[in-house]
Design a protein around this motif. Structure first.
Motif, short mmCIF file in Angstrom:
data_model
loop_
_atom_site.label_atom_id
_atom_site.label_comp_id
_atom_site.label_asym_id
_atom_site.label_seq_id
_atom_site.Cartn_x
_atom_site.Cartn_y
_atom_site.Cartn_z
N TRP A 140 -10.04 -7.68 2.53
CA TRP A 140 -9.56 -6.31 2.77
C TRP A 140 -10.48 -5.63 3.76
N GLU A 142 -12.20 -2.50 4.95
CA GLU A 142 -12.60 -1.18 4.47
C GLU A 142 -13.50 -0.56 5.52
N SER A 211 -4.59 6.61 -5.12
CA SER A 211 -4.36 5.80 -3.92
C SER A 211 -2.87 5.66 -3.65
N GLN A 212 -2.56 5.32 -2.40
CA GLN A 212 -1.20 5.09 -1.96
C GLN A 212 -0.80 3.63 -2.20
N ASP A 214 -0.10 1.41 -0.14
CA ASP A 214 -0.73 0.52 0.83
C ASP A 214 -2.24 0.40 0.64
N THR A 216 -4.41 2.92 0.71
CA THR A 216 -5.11 4.07 1.27
C THR A 216 -5.52 5.03 0.16
N ASN A 218 -6.63 8.65 -1.38
CA ASN A 218 -6.52 10.08 -1.14
C ASN A 218 -7.88 10.75 -1.34
#
Length: 234
Positions: A140, A142, A211-212, A214, A216, A218
């Motif tokens: 991932w 980041e 989190s979203q 995908d 992401t 918040n």
């Protein structure tokens, strides 16, 4: 070497962890999950003592320093400073569809904090439990870093808030993030500021945010902040 083996070695090693039986933490827990339930300061500057082997945690100094609270596998208790049991909740467990408002009850709050802190502290060693199934996922991105990931399926014998969780590890094999459902929300827990206490590496700062889909995160709200000031193991 498999990712989980690298992670466990980086955090102190399984042999050292299995030689330990208890922990003591000086910590504070806050965030909108607490303030929104009317408990903004109940877990500020408290002591947590527990077992590394069973899901048992006792908090002292909660509720403004006036009470103690205990998580045991079969009961939650609230006690006075002199040890008198004031309230008991037998065979605890949050409803599957529980929302954040459930934390307005002090017994639920102690259950939530006990499960949270125990799982935080025993990870990543918890992932080596024979009934936990892990698989490595694609890395991932980041920010500017690439973090490796493990998906873990946790057995019902372990009290957690989600049976499936995703753990992220940086280039030094230190845990930096965990994703799972929490009280009806998609949540990402970031961890950093790792320190060694008796040979066990512990992230002393943790922050939980929604989190979203995908992945992401918040920026707001900050659901939970955990700061560990000191820790010891025996």
């Amino acid at each position: 070497m498999a990712l989980l083996d690298e992670v466990i070695d980086a955090n102190g090693g399984i042999a050292h962890w299995e030689s330990l039986s208890r922990f003591t933490l000086h910590l504070s827990i806050g965030g909108t999950l607490f303030s929104g339930a009317g408990h903004a300061r109940e877990f500020k500057d408290v002591i947590a003592e527990g077992s590394t082997r069973t899901q048992s945690v006792r908090f002292t100094g909660i509720m403004g320093g006036e009470l103690s609270g205990s998580l045991q596998p079969d009961a939650i208790t609230i006690e006075s400073v002199d040890g008198e049991i004031l309230r008991t909740w037998s065979n605890p467990g949050l409803p599957f569809d529980a929302g954040p408002q459930i934390l307005s009850d002090e017994l639920h709050l102690i259950f939530f904090c006990g499960v949270t802190i125990w799982n935080y502290l025993t990870t990543p060693f918890l992932l080596a439990h024979p009934d936990v199934v892990v698989e490595e996922l694609p890395s991932w991105k980041e920010g500017a870093e690439m973090w490796r990931r493990l998906r873990a399926h946790l057995p019902p014998t372990l009290v957690t808030f989600a049976g499936e969780q995703i753990f992220y590890f940086d280039e030094n094999a230190l845990q930096r993030r965990t994703d799972h459902d929490l009280l009806g929300l998609k949540v990402a827990h970031h961890s950093w500021a790792h320190e060694s206490f008796g040979g066990i590496l512990v992230p002393t700062l943790r922050r939980s945010q929604t989190s979203q889909p995908d992945g992401t995160v918040n920026a707001k709200p900050v659901l939970m902040d955990v700061e560990i000031f000191d820790a010891s193991f025996e």
